[in-house]
Design an enzyme around this catalytic site. Structure first.
Site, mmCIF file in Angstrom:
data_model
loop_
_atom_site.group_PDB
_atom_site.id
_atom_site.type_symbol
_atom_site.label_atom_id
_atom_site.label_comp_id
_atom_site.label_asym_id
_atom_site.label_seq_id
_atom_site.Cartn_x
_atom_site.Cartn_y
_atom_site.Cartn_z
ATOM 1 N N ASN A 42 -14.000 13.124 19.614
ATOM 2 C CA ASN A 42 -13.383 14.344 20.161
ATOM 3 C C ASN A 42 -12.440 14.967 19.133
ATOM 4 O O ASN A 42 -12.404 16.188 18.952
ATOM 5 C CB ASN A 42 -12.578 14.029 21.430
ATOM 6 C CG ASN A 42 -13.437 13.447 22.538
ATOM 7 O OD1 ASN A 42 -14.659 13.613 22.538
ATOM 8 N ND2 ASN A 42 -12.818 12.751 23.481
ATOM 9 N N ASP A 252 -6.639 14.289 22.553
ATOM 10 C CA ASP A 252 -7.491 14.456 21.368
ATOM 11 C C ASP A 252 -7.330 15.861 20.784
ATOM 12 O O ASP A 252 -7.230 16.030 19.564
ATOM 13 C CB ASP A 252 -8.955 14.178 21.734
ATOM 14 C CG ASP A 252 -9.120 12.761 22.265
ATOM 15 O OD1 ASP A 252 -8.363 11.878 21.829
ATOM 16 O OD2 ASP A 252 -9.987 12.545 23.130
HETATM 17 O O1 RIB Z 1 -9.605 10.729 25.134
HETATM 18 C C1 RIB Z 1 -10.715 10.907 25.968
HETATM 19 C C2 RIB Z 1 -11.789 9.916 25.633
HETATM 20 O O2 RIB Z 1 -11.355 8.620 25.959
HETATM 21 C C3 RIB Z 1 -13.078 10.110 26.378
HETATM 22 O O3 RIB Z 1 -13.938 11.017 25.754
HETATM 23 C C4 RIB Z 1 -13.628 8.703 26.509
HETATM 24 O O4 RIB Z 1 -14.782 8.493 25.762
HETATM 25 C C5 RIB Z 1 -12.487 7.774 26.076
HETATM 26 O O5 RIB Z 1 -12.707 7.250 24.830
#
Ligand code: RIB
Length: 307
Positions: A42, A252
């Site tokens: 992400n 993210d």
């Molecule tokens: O930060 C979100 C993410 O945390 C998700 O996309 C999931 O895969 C986990 O890793």
């Protein structure tokens, strides 16, 4: 601007629910969907959308999810040269339960190939890491690999941002390699044994982490914004108010925008303000990557919401 990410790559399995279950409870949901995810992935997609040349270092399994996820990186212009296809295990998978009223979630992860990301993978990618302005790390790969990557980047003079998520304790050695540490409230509490209920608590926790060797700590407090803490100053940066659909990936988006802003020379306070805006945009859509803004979208949002 060049950003390298060493981290996790997942396929996220979503179910939307009227409410999150408690242990032992079954809740009927709907809207099952599979979407690209993983904190590392992400953050890589987010950096690329914001205009950085982005290297992803990680592993997928030799399965359909791995293929789809590599395709997704390519669609988002992320450099996939340092992604290994691991024949010994499956691609990382996350199950995400989403409360459709509040946008809050519960996540569980089967790391699979993420847990084979090794020091050797870091060594193989050192050309890219050394060329980067920032190395961005999280905690969904083995901690030894995280420490090793941070150390090698630091030795090369590359600034390291560590997003210590999901919450886990850290070895003392790593702090000196970190330029910015970005825990949320829960993660900061775990790292410091300080129960963070107020901004003052956050400052106390931040100072403690600075004493361990980090240059800057940013504690994200959700709707209450973020606290930037350094040796010399403390600043509170308010959050932007938006309509929340899904909070997955907010952290993210925040870390990626912080990385890109620091890579292009913004100061830490301005970078944090921009990161808050990226996180706000991310939570307006379903999926960990669907709401990650392009540079134009982020700039437009910032123009409309001057603080
Ligand atoms: O930060 C979100 C993410 O945390 C998700 O996309 C999931 O895969 C986990 O890793």
């Amino acid at each position: 601007m060049i950003v390298a990410i060493v981290g996790s790559i997942h396929m996220d399995f979503y179910i939307r629910l009227p409410k999150l279950p408690v242990p032992g409870e079954t809740v009927l949901g709907h809207g099952f969907t599979m979407l690209p995810g993983g904190k590392g992935a992400n953050q890589a997609v987010a950096c690329s959308r914001l205009g950085a040349y982005t290297y992803m270092v990680g592993r997928v399994g030799n399965d359909i999810f791995g293929e789809k996820l590599i395709e997704n990186f390519r669609k988002n212009n992320v450099d996939t040269k340092y992604i290994e296809v691991d024949k010994t295990t499956h691609t990382g998978i996350a199950f995400i339960l989403l409360d459709e009223k509040t946008g809050e979630n519960m996540i569980t992860v089967a790391p699979g190939a993420d847990y084979n990301v090794s020091a050797k993978d870091v060594d193989n990618a050192m050309d890219a890491i050394s060329r980067s302005d920032i190395l961005l790390l999280q905690l969904e790969i083995p901690i030894d690999t995280v420490v090793y990557a941070a150390k090698r980047a630091w030795e090369k003079g590359v600034r390291v941002i560590l997003n210590p998520a999901p919450a886990a304790s850290l070895p003392d050695e790593i702090y000196r390699y970190i330029h910015v540490l970005t825990p949320n409230r829960v993660e900061a509490s775990l790292l410091t044994n300080i129960n963070i209920e107020s901004r003052e608590d956050a400052v106390k926790a931040g100072k403690l982490l600075i004493d361990k060797g980090v240059d800057y700590v940013i504690i994200t407090l959700g709707a209450e914004g973020s606290m930037v803490i350094s040796k010399d100053f403390v600043r509170h940066i308010p959050a932007y108010k938006v309509e929340v659909v899904d909070t997955t990936g907010a952290g993210d988006a925040f870390n990626a925008a912080l990385a890109v802003s620091l890579a292009e020379g913004k100061d830490i306070v301005e970078a944090c303000r921009i990161a808050n805006a990226a996180a706000a945009l991310q939570i307006t859509k379903l999926g960990a990557q669907s709401g990650l803004p392009t540079r134009e979208e982020l700039e437009e949002f910032l123009r409309k919401h001057r603080q």
